[in-house]
Design a protein around this motif. Structure first.
Motif, PDB file in Angstrom:
ATOM      1  N   LYS A  65      44.519   8.342  20.278  1.00  0.00           N
ATOM      2  CA  LYS A  65      43.230   7.518  19.932  1.00  0.00           C
ATOM      3  C   LYS A  65      42.501   7.205  21.398  1.00  0.00           C
ATOM      4  O   LYS A  65      41.156   7.465  21.292  1.00  0.00           O
ATOM      5  CB  LYS A  65      43.461   6.313  19.030  1.00  0.00           C
ATOM      6  CG  LYS A  65      42.208   5.534  18.934  1.00  0.00           C
ATOM      7  CD  LYS A  65      42.228   5.113  17.384  1.00  0.00           C
ATOM      8  CE  LYS A  65      40.819   4.648  17.038  1.00  0.00           C
ATOM      9  NZ  LYS A  65      41.076   3.653  15.753  1.00  0.00           N
ATOM     10  N   GLN A  66      43.238   7.207  22.276  1.00  0.00           N
ATOM     11  CA  GLN A  66      42.496   6.584  23.744  1.00  0.00           C
ATOM     12  C   GLN A  66      41.542   8.041  24.064  1.00  0.00           C
ATOM     13  O   GLN A  66      40.505   7.864  24.668  1.00  0.00           O
ATOM     14  CB  GLN A  66      43.363   6.242  24.722  1.00  0.00           C
ATOM     15  CG  GLN A  66      44.018   5.151  24.448  1.00  0.00           C
ATOM     16  CD  GLN A  66      45.297   5.028  23.601  1.00  0.00           C
ATOM     17  OE1 GLN A  66      45.745   6.171  22.969  1.00  0.00           O
ATOM     18  NE2 GLN A  66      45.718   3.942  23.182  1.00  0.00           N
ATOM     19  N   GLY A  67      42.192   9.207  23.965  1.00  0.00           N
ATOM     20  CA  GLY A  67      41.545  10.395  24.101  1.00  0.00           C
ATOM     21  C   GLY A  67      40.280  10.784  23.346  1.00  0.00           C
ATOM     22  O   GLY A  67      39.269  10.770  24.067  1.00  0.00           O
ATOM     23  N   SER A  78      34.614  22.218  28.058  1.00  0.00           N
ATOM     24  CA  SER A  78      35.733  21.973  28.804  1.00  0.00           C
ATOM     25  C   SER A  78      35.955  20.710  29.238  1.00  0.00           C
ATOM     26  O   SER A  78      37.091  20.528  29.519  1.00  0.00           O
ATOM     27  CB  SER A  78      35.217  23.064  29.924  1.00  0.00           C
ATOM     28  OG  SER A  78      34.278  22.591  30.454  1.00  0.00           O
ATOM     29  N   THR A  79      35.069  19.807  29.181  1.00  0.00           N
ATOM     30  CA  THR A  79      35.436  18.365  29.506  1.00  0.00           C
ATOM     31  C   THR A  79      36.061  17.995  28.396  1.00  0.00           C
ATOM     32  O   THR A  79      36.928  16.910  28.967  1.00  0.00           O
ATOM     33  CB  THR A  79      33.862  17.670  29.741  1.00  0.00           C
ATOM     34  OG1 THR A  79      33.145  18.294  30.758  1.00  0.00           O
ATOM     35  CG2 THR A  79      34.210  16.119  29.951  1.00  0.00           C
ATOM     36  N   VAL A  80      35.929  18.039  27.390  1.00  0.00           N
ATOM     37  CA  VAL A  80      36.699  17.534  26.063  1.00  0.00           C
ATOM     38  C   VAL A  80      38.263  18.078  26.544  1.00  0.00           C
ATOM     39  O   VAL A  80      39.100  17.339  26.038  1.00  0.00           O
ATOM     40  CB  VAL A  80      36.145  18.074  24.812  1.00  0.00           C
ATOM     41  CG1 VAL A  80      37.101  17.564  23.681  1.00  0.00           C
ATOM     42  CG2 VAL A  80      34.640  17.053  24.564  1.00  0.00           C
ATOM     43  N   VAL A  81      38.425  19.238  26.571  1.00  0.00           N
ATOM     44  CA  VAL A  81      39.670  19.946  26.963  1.00  0.00           C
ATOM     45  C   VAL A  81      40.261  19.110  27.943  1.00  0.00           C
ATOM     46  O   VAL A  81      41.437  18.771  27.937  1.00  0.00           O
ATOM     47  CB  VAL A  81      39.618  21.377  27.044  1.00  0.00           C
ATOM     48  CG1 VAL A  81      40.909  21.945  27.483  1.00  0.00           C
ATOM     49  CG2 VAL A  81      39.349  22.146  25.767  1.00  0.00           C
ATOM     50  N   ALA A 112      48.085  13.121  11.587  1.00  0.00           N
ATOM     51  CA  ALA A 112      46.857  12.668  12.417  1.00  0.00           C
ATOM     52  C   ALA A 112      46.194  13.949  12.953  1.00  0.00           C
ATOM     53  O   ALA A 112      46.744  14.982  13.519  1.00  0.00           O
ATOM     54  CB  ALA A 112      47.281  11.833  13.735  1.00  0.00           C
ATOM     55  N   ASN A 113      44.878  13.933  12.870  1.00  0.00           N
ATOM     56  CA  ASN A 113      43.940  14.914  13.636  1.00  0.00           C
ATOM     57  C   ASN A 113      42.801  14.468  13.979  1.00  0.00           C
ATOM     58  O   ASN A 113      42.451  13.300  13.707  1.00  0.00           O
ATOM     59  CB  ASN A 113      43.972  15.975  12.659  1.00  0.00           C
ATOM     60  CG  ASN A 113      43.204  15.745  11.466  1.00  0.00           C
ATOM     61  OD1 ASN A 113      41.887  15.443  11.456  1.00  0.00           O
ATOM     62  ND2 ASN A 113      43.649  16.019   9.963  1.00  0.00           N
ATOM     63  N   GLY A 130      43.896   8.943  11.582  1.00  0.00           N
ATOM     64  CA  GLY A 130      45.352   8.460  11.688  1.00  0.00           C
ATOM     65  C   GLY A 130      45.777   8.514  13.109  1.00  0.00           C
ATOM     66  O   GLY A 130      46.901   8.491  13.432  1.00  0.00           O
ATOM     67  N   LEU A 131      44.947   8.557  14.161  1.00  0.00           N
ATOM     68  CA  LEU A 131      45.301   8.575  15.622  1.00  0.00           C
ATOM     69  C   LEU A 131      45.522   7.106  16.102  1.00  0.00           C
ATOM     70  O   LEU A 131      44.742   6.174  15.397  1.00  0.00           O
ATOM     71  CB  LEU A 131      44.016   9.016  16.367  1.00  0.00           C
ATOM     72  CG  LEU A 131      43.769  10.556  16.401  1.00  0.00           C
ATOM     73  CD1 LEU A 131      42.554  10.972  17.077  1.00  0.00           C
ATOM     74  CD2 LEU A 131      44.798  11.609  16.754  1.00  0.00           C
TER      75      LEU A 131
END
Length: 131
Positions: A65-67, A78-81, A112-113, A130-131
């Protein structure tokens, strides 16, 4: 041979659906039997999807969830990855009128996804469960 991530009873459920489908083609038993077939088909498909959606060893990343909360509209893929720690699975891609729209999915903990939609390599929306 079943994969380690596949539920043990999924092949049994699928075989049962196919046997039932064979019976129903030759004997029409009315709406009640058809509804049983539909329910069994839904269960079999759900088991197969659940088995297929488990992370593989090659992509054993689990987003948090933090991510998810760290992602900002306008971030590049690329920033998200980099923020999430792994690449997502491409779910859809559309190219129209000069716009490239791509949806990616990442898995988290149990069931979760999260999904992220990019347009021309910029994050335009995100959703999680569900994160």
């Amino acid at each position: 041979m079943s994969s380690p991530a596949e539920p043990k009873d999924s092949s049994k459920a699928v075989n049962e659906v196919f046997r039932f489908n064979k019976r129903i083609r030759f004997k029409s038993r009315g709406l009640g039997e058809l509804m049983k077939f539909v329910r069994k088909t839904i269960v079999a498909v759900a088991l197969l999807v659940a088995a297929d959606s488990q992370p593989t060893l090659a992509n054993a990343c689990s987003v948090t969830k933090q991510g998810y909360l760290s992602l900002q509209t306008g971030d590049s893929y690329s920033t998200v990855v980099r923020k999430l720690g792994c690449e997502g699975e491409e779910m859809s891609r559309t190219e129209m009128a000069g716009f490239v729209t791509v949806m990616y999915m990442w898995t988290g903990g149990l069931m979760a996804n999260m999904n992220a939609m990019f347009q021309n390599n910029e994050l335009v929306s995100k959703a999680q469960f569900g994160l």
